[in-house]
Write a protein that holds these residues in place. Structure first.
Motif, PDB file in Angstrom:
ATOM      1  N   ALA A   1       0.968  -1.203  -0.018  1.00 20.88           N
ATOM      2  CA  ALA A   1       0.081  -0.043  -0.012  1.00 20.88           C
ATOM      3  C   ALA A   1       0.795   1.309  -0.150  1.00 20.88           C
ATOM      4  CB  ALA A   1      -1.069  -0.030   1.098  1.00 20.88           C
ATOM      5  N   CYS A   2       0.519   2.013  -0.673  1.00 19.44           N
ATOM      6  CA  CYS A   2       1.100   3.541  -0.762  1.00 19.44           C
ATOM      7  C   CYS A   2       0.339   4.681   0.365  1.00 19.44           C
ATOM      8  CB  CYS A   2       0.977   4.353  -1.870  1.00 19.44           C
ATOM      9  SG  CYS A   2      -0.311   5.039  -2.537  1.00 19.44           S
ATOM     10  N   LEU A   3       0.953   5.643   0.311  1.00 23.91           N
ATOM     11  CA  LEU A   3       0.126   6.666   1.590  1.00 23.91           C
ATOM     12  C   LEU A   3      -1.317   6.775   1.198  1.00 23.91           C
ATOM     13  CD1 LEU A   3       0.975   8.176   3.995  1.00 23.91           C
ATOM     14  CD2 LEU A   3       1.209  10.181   2.403  1.00 23.91           C
ATOM     15  N   ARG A   4      -1.556   7.001  -0.136  1.00 26.06           N
ATOM     16  CA  ARG A   4      -3.002   7.258  -0.626  1.00 26.06           C
ATOM     17  C   ARG A   4      -3.775   6.025  -0.524  1.00 26.06           C
ATOM     18  NH1 ARG A   4      -4.468  12.219  -2.160  1.00 26.06           N
ATOM     19  NH2 ARG A   4      -2.740  12.996  -3.020  1.00 26.06           N
ATOM     20  N   CYS A   5      -3.298   4.772  -0.478  1.00 28.11           N
ATOM     21  CA  CYS A   5      -3.912   3.743  -0.310  1.00 28.11           C
ATOM     22  C   CYS A   5      -4.423   3.554   1.128  1.00 28.11           C
ATOM     23  CB  CYS A   5      -3.289   2.419  -0.440  1.00 28.11           C
ATOM     24  SG  CYS A   5      -2.800   1.910  -2.096  1.00 28.11           S
ATOM     25  N   ILE A   6      -3.798   4.322   2.133  1.00 24.00           N
ATOM     26  CA  ILE A   6      -4.184   4.107   3.603  1.00 24.00           C
ATOM     27  C   ILE A   6      -5.041   5.491   3.868  1.00 24.00           C
ATOM     28  CG2 ILE A   6      -3.068   4.233   6.005  1.00 24.00           C
ATOM     29  CD1 ILE A   6      -2.379   1.467   4.429  1.00 24.00           C
TER      30      ILE A   6
ATOM     31  N   ASP B   1      -8.242   0.519  -6.589  1.00 19.67           N
ATOM     32  CA  ASP B   1      -8.709   2.094  -7.045  1.00 19.67           C
ATOM     33  C   ASP B   1      -7.801   2.978  -6.522  1.00 19.67           C
ATOM     34  OD1 ASP B   1      -9.282   1.731  -4.434  1.00 19.67           O
ATOM     35  OD2 ASP B   1     -11.227   2.236  -4.062  1.00 19.67           O
ATOM     36  N   CYS B   2      -6.729   2.909  -6.216  1.00 16.77           N
ATOM     37  CA  CYS B   2      -5.790   4.080  -5.388  1.00 16.77           C
ATOM     38  C   CYS B   2      -5.524   5.071  -6.686  1.00 16.77           C
ATOM     39  CB  CYS B   2      -4.473   3.552  -4.742  1.00 16.77           C
ATOM     40  SG  CYS B   2      -3.676   4.937  -4.409  1.00 16.77           S
ATOM     41  N   LEU B   3      -5.863   6.351  -6.367  1.00 14.66           N
ATOM     42  CA  LEU B   3      -5.617   7.512  -7.245  1.00 14.66           C
ATOM     43  C   LEU B   3      -4.166   7.307  -7.688  1.00 14.66           C
ATOM     44  CD1 LEU B   3      -7.538   9.734  -8.500  1.00 14.66           C
ATOM     45  CD2 LEU B   3      -6.127  11.079  -6.624  1.00 14.66           C
ATOM     46  N   THR B   4      -3.366   7.267  -6.745  1.00 14.00           N
ATOM     47  CA  THR B   4      -1.871   7.279  -7.005  1.00 14.00           C
ATOM     48  C   THR B   4      -1.169   6.049  -7.646  1.00 14.00           C
ATOM     49  OG1 THR B   4      -1.697   8.767  -5.319  1.00 14.00           O
ATOM     50  CG2 THR B   4       0.419   8.100  -6.122  1.00 14.00           C
ATOM     51  N   CYS B   5      -1.213   5.065  -6.877  1.00 14.74           N
ATOM     52  CA  CYS B   5      -0.524   3.821  -7.157  1.00 14.74           C
ATOM     53  C   CYS B   5      -1.315   3.029  -8.303  1.00 14.74           C
ATOM     54  CB  CYS B   5      -0.089   3.042  -6.196  1.00 14.74           C
ATOM     55  SG  CYS B   5      -0.825   2.415  -5.158  1.00 14.74           S
ATOM     56  N   ALA B   6      -2.559   2.875  -8.455  1.00 12.64           N
ATOM     57  CA  ALA B   6      -3.262   2.205  -9.423  1.00 12.64           C
ATOM     58  C   ALA B   6      -3.407   3.021 -10.561  1.00 12.64           C
ATOM     59  CB  ALA B   6      -4.509   1.788  -8.798  1.00 12.64           C
TER      60      ALA B   6
HETATM   61 ZN   LIG Z   1      -1.812   3.538  -3.503  1.00  7.77          ZN
END
Ligand SMILES: [Zn+2]
Length: 339
Positions: free
Chosen positions: A165-170, A240-245
Motif C-alpha cells: 500500500a502507498c500513503l494514499r491507499c491508507i 482503486d488508489c488514485l496514485t499507485c493504481a
Molecule cells: Zn496507493
C-alpha cells in the motif's frame, strides 16, 4: 575504514557486503527537524555514502530540546537547518558526501531532488509534503519511509510502490486543515522522535542491504507515554488508489492557484488550504493558547507568535503578517494550523 564500521559489519544482517552497499547508497532526507536530525545522524554514522538534506526552515532555540543536529550557536546565527545539519554531519563522518538543499519542497523541484536517490526518508511535519513525496516516489518507483511524531505519539510506514500500500491507499485524503494537533500546538517529547526515527532508519538499512523480507510491513504506531504499541497490516496496493493504481500524480503539477500569494505592500502572505474545510475556532484557539496570544470571533481567529500574526478564516485560509516570504508563511501555516 572497515575498523570504523567493524561492529556494524559483525552484525549478521549487514556484513561486509551490506556495508559496501551502504557506502554506495544515496538517500534523500526530507526535513531536517527532529526526525531529520535523528535520521541523518544515524545514517551518517552508519556510513551511507551520500545524503541529500532538504529543509526550508532555520534553527530556533525552541528546536534544541529535540533537534539533536543543532547547537545554541546555530540558533543564534539562525542558520538554515539543512546547512547547519550538513556542517555537523561533515564533522561526524568526513568520508561521506552530504548535500544540503535549502528549498521549499514542491512540484517544481521534487523530481530533481529525487533523481539518483535509492530511498527517501520522511522527516517532514505536514501531510501536503507527504502526498508530494508519495506521488513522486510512486511515479519513479522509489521506496520511501513515512514517519511522524507529535506529543508522545508516533507513526511510521515503509512504502514500496506497487508492492505494498502507498500513503494514499491508507489515507485517501489529508486530514482537513487545523483538524489535528502539531508539535507547535501540542508539543512533543524527544523519546518518541528517537523511536520513530529508529524504526525508519532500521527499515532504511534493511532496504539498502537488500533484506526486504525483514521489513515490518505495517503501519506501526507508538505512544511512549501511554505505553501503547501496535502494528496494523498495511495490506496490498488498493486497486482503486488514485496514485499507485491510476497513476494520477496530482501534486506534481502546478495548481491554477498554488495556494500562496504574497500580498503586495502589506508584509503579508496569504496561504490557502489544500482543500476547502471549515475550522472550529474554539478548538483551534484552545490548541494555540500555549504557543502565543490568540483571539477569535465568529469570522476569524487571530494568533500572535513572535514577530508574526496569523489571521485564520473559517475556510482555513490564512493571512500571515510579518513576512513577504511564501516559504516562511507556509512553514508557519504547517506549524500552527496544520496539514
Ligand atoms: Zn496507493
Amino acid at each position: 575504514m572497515s575498523e570504523r564500521y567493524s561492529r556494524q559489519i559483525l552484525f549478521e544482517g549487514i556484513g561486509e557486503t551490506g556495508q559496501a552497499r551502504l557506502q554506495a547508497a544515496r538517500v534523500l532526507i526530507v526535513g531536517c527537524g527532529a526526525l531529520g536530525s535523528a535520521q541523518s545522524e544515524s545514517l551518517a554514522r552508519a556510513g551511507i555514502g551520500h545524503l541529500r538534506l532538504v529543509d526550508r526552515d532555520f534553527v530556533e532555540s525552541s528546536n534544541l530540546q529535540r533537534q539533536t543536529m543543532f547547537t545554541e550557536r546555530d540558533a543564534e546565527e539562525r542558520l538554515p537547518k539543512a546547512i547547519a545539519a550538513a556542517n555537523h554531519i561533515r564533522e561526524i563522518n568526513s568520508a561521506i558526501e552530504v548535500e544540503p538543499e535549502v528549498v521549499d519542497l514542491n512540484y517544481s523541484n521534487i523530481e530533481r531532488l529525487l533523481m539518483g536517490c535509492d530511498l527517501v526518508i520522511d522527516g517532514t511535519d505536514n501531510f501536503s509534503t507527504r502526498y508530494l513525496i508519495n506521488d513522486a516516489c510512486v511515479k519513479h518507483n522509489v521506496t520511501w519511509i513515512y514517519g511522524a511524531a507529535v506529543g508522545a505519539y508516533g507513526v511510521t510506514m515503509t512504502i514500496r510502490p506497487h508492492q505494498a500500500a502507498c500513503l494514499r491507499c491508507i489515507f485517501e485524503e489529508a486530514p482537513p486543515a487545523a483538524s489535528a494537533p502539531t508539535c507547535d500546538t501540542a508539543g512533543v517529547i524527544m523519546p518518541i522522535i528517537n523511536m520513530v526515527a529508529a524504526v525508519q532508519v532500521t527499515e532504511a538499512l534493511k532496504i539498502l542491504v537488500g533484506r526486504d523480507k525483514d521489513l515490518h510491513g505495517s503501519l506501526m504506531q507508538f505512544d511512549v507515554w501511554r505505553n501503547e504499541w501496535r502494528k496494523i497490516n498495511a495490506g496490498a496496493p488498493r486497486p482503486d488508489c488514485l496514485t499507485c493504481a491510476l497513476g494520477n500524480y496530482e501534486t506534481l503539477s502546478p495548481e491554477p492557484n498554488e495556494g500562496a500569494a504574497v500580498l503586495c505592500g502589506r508584509d503579508a502572505v496569504q496561504i490557502l488550504p489544500n482543500k476547502p474545510s471549515k475550522i472550529d475556532f474554539s478548538t483551534l484557539a484552545a490548541r494555540l493558547e500555549g504557543a502565543g496570544e490568540v483571539k477569535f470571533n465568529d469570522y476569524l481567529l487571530r494568533f500572535h507568535t513572535g514577530d508574526f500574526e496569523l489571521t485564520v478564516f473559517q475556510d482555513a485560509r490564512s493571512i500571515i503578517r510579518g513576512t513577504n516570504e511564501v516559504t516562511i508563511a507556509r512553514s508557519l501555516y504547517a506549524k500552527y494550523i496544520g496539514t
